[in-house]
Design a protein around this motif. Structure first.
Motif, PDB file in Angstrom:
ATOM      1  N   PRO A 230       0.813  -1.226   0.000  1.00  0.00           N
ATOM      2  CA  PRO A 230       0.000   0.000   0.000  1.00  0.00           C
ATOM      3  C   PRO A 230       0.848   1.278   0.000  1.00  0.00           C
ATOM      4  N   LEU A 231       2.004   1.239   0.674  1.00  0.00           N
ATOM      5  CA  LEU A 231       2.878   2.420   0.697  1.00  0.00           C
ATOM      6  C   LEU A 231       3.480   2.662  -0.687  1.00  0.00           C
ATOM      7  N   VAL A 232       3.855   1.558  -1.344  1.00  0.00           N
ATOM      8  CA  VAL A 232       4.431   1.687  -2.686  1.00  0.00           C
ATOM      9  C   VAL A 232       3.366   2.235  -3.641  1.00  0.00           C
ATOM     10  N   ILE A 233       2.141   1.729  -3.518  1.00  0.00           N
ATOM     11  CA  ILE A 233       1.051   2.222  -4.383  1.00  0.00           C
ATOM     12  C   ILE A 233       0.868   3.721  -4.175  1.00  0.00           C
ATOM     13  N   SER A 234       0.900   4.170  -2.898  1.00  0.00           N
ATOM     14  CA  SER A 234       0.754   5.610  -2.613  1.00  0.00           C
ATOM     15  C   SER A 234       1.802   6.412  -3.352  1.00  0.00           C
ATOM     16  N   ALA A 235       3.036   5.932  -3.276  1.00  0.00           N
ATOM     17  CA  ALA A 235       4.137   6.677  -3.908  1.00  0.00           C
ATOM     18  C   ALA A 235       3.966   6.694  -5.431  1.00  0.00           C
ATOM     19  N   VAL A 236       3.588   5.541  -6.001  1.00  0.00           N
ATOM     20  CA  VAL A 236       3.445   5.459  -7.468  1.00  0.00           C
ATOM     21  C   VAL A 236       2.304   6.362  -7.946  1.00  0.00           C
TER      22      VAL A 236
END
Ligand code: UDP
Ligand code: MG
Length: 317
Positions: A230-236
């Motif tokens: 979920p954190l990676v998705i936020s950044a992307v």
């Protein structure tokens, strides 16, 4: 030769109706398994009914019965951890008190571990026949999702019912994290696990302690504990929005230079601001959830607090 000992851990929260039935069944199995010693470790998780009274009575009659009684309700995860930490057997099993994990299966589980040299035999019940349609739908979606976003595999319908060798138990006890999601921890520690599929029967008495909301929070716990996607998705998504904004700026500059500056388009602008701030709040929330887990982890609060054990019970005799 010294007999091998099997510890049976039973987390109990308001199980006064199921406990006597469970005890009768499990002692029957223990009698049949003559070549193994048994220890029954009941964890009273702050029950408000007569659960503790029943356990105390059992422990006075039967020296194989041990118990740990918590100072309040800490949740099944804490109960399982307390059990694993205090079990003394060469093999350790975790079982529910409500007979949804049939005691009769212990025999085959033990034989499988012995004969096929597994470290663990675990049960899964993927049909979820006691779940309603909505709960079943969300459960299936959750397993699909966690399968994609986590590198720790999750077996659909996995129960906490399992028999483990001492080595695996020690590895789990060494994982002292406060936010415990045991289904993930079992998988994380590795070891050879044999999965047996069965259809979990209905509860023998009483009601399930897991409401939809409690299960939802538990599912979220599983994602937060075993995936940072979920954190990676936020950044992307943030990056994609920056790119779109950059392109939009160029388009607007070119348009203004070519066609002048007509005042208009503010409703679409308002929508865009609302959309983007919504996305920002959403991702801030996701970050906040990880941060809150970190916060609790750093505090190092105890996973459970013991009020009494069978040792005090013996003294009272
Ligand atoms: N349990 C517990 N603490 C809790 C909730 C449940 O120790 O806060 C125990 C409960 O007594 C039972 C097991 O965990 O032995 C599984 O609970 P339940 O049968 O209510 O869950 P379900 O089978 O419906 O998922
Ligand atoms: Mg149950």
């Amino acid at each position: 030769m010294k007999k091998e000992k099997i510890s049976i851990i039973v987390p109990c929260y308001n199980e006064e109706e199921s406990l006597p039935i469970f005890y009768e069944e499990i002692t029957k199995i223990a009698k049949e398994m003559k070549n193994q010693d048994f220890e029954f470790l009941f964890i009273n998780d702050g029950s408000k009914d007569n659960t503790l009274k029943i356990i105390k009575a059992l422990s006075k009659e039967d020296e194989r019965v041990r118990f740990i009684s918590f100072s309040r309700n800490f949740g099944k995860e804490s109960g399982m951890y307390a059990g694993l930490e205090n079990a003394t057997g060469d093999y350790v099993a975790i079982m529910d008190a409500d007979m949804q994990d049939p005691p009769s299966m212990i025999k085959t589980m033990y034989e499988d571990i012995k004969n096929d040299n597994y470290d663990c035999v675990a049960l899964c019940s993927p049909s979820h026949k006691d779940y309603g349609l909505v709960r079943k739908f969300f459960t299936n979606c959750w397993y699909k999702l966690i399968g994609k976003i986590s590198s720790t595999p999750q077996v659909p319908g996995a129960r906490d019912f399992r028999l483990m060798k001492r080595k695996m138990v020690d590895a789990i006890v060494d994982m002292k994290e406060y936010n415990r999601y045991s289904k993930g921890i079992f998988s994380f520690v590795g070891f050879n696990t044999k999965w047996i599929e069965y259809e979990a029967p209905d509860r023998v008495a009483g009601k399930s302690k897991f409401s939809f909301w409690k299960l939802f929070k538990y599912a979220l716990e599983g994602i937060l504990a075993f995936s940072t996607t979920p954190l990676v998705i936020s950044a992307v998504v943030g990056l994609i929005f920056c790119l779109i904004a950059f392109i939009a700026v160029i388009v607007i500059i070119v348009k203004t230079l070519a066609f002048g500056d007509p005042v208009g388009g503010w409703p679409s602008l308002a929508c865009m601001i609302m959309f983007v701030s919504g996305v920002q709040l959403l991702f801030l929330g996701i970050m906040g959830m990880y941060l809150s887990k970190l916060y609790l982890e750093v505090k190092k609060r105890p996973i459970y607090i013991v009020k009494e054990t069978e040792k005090e019970n013996i003294k009272e005799k």
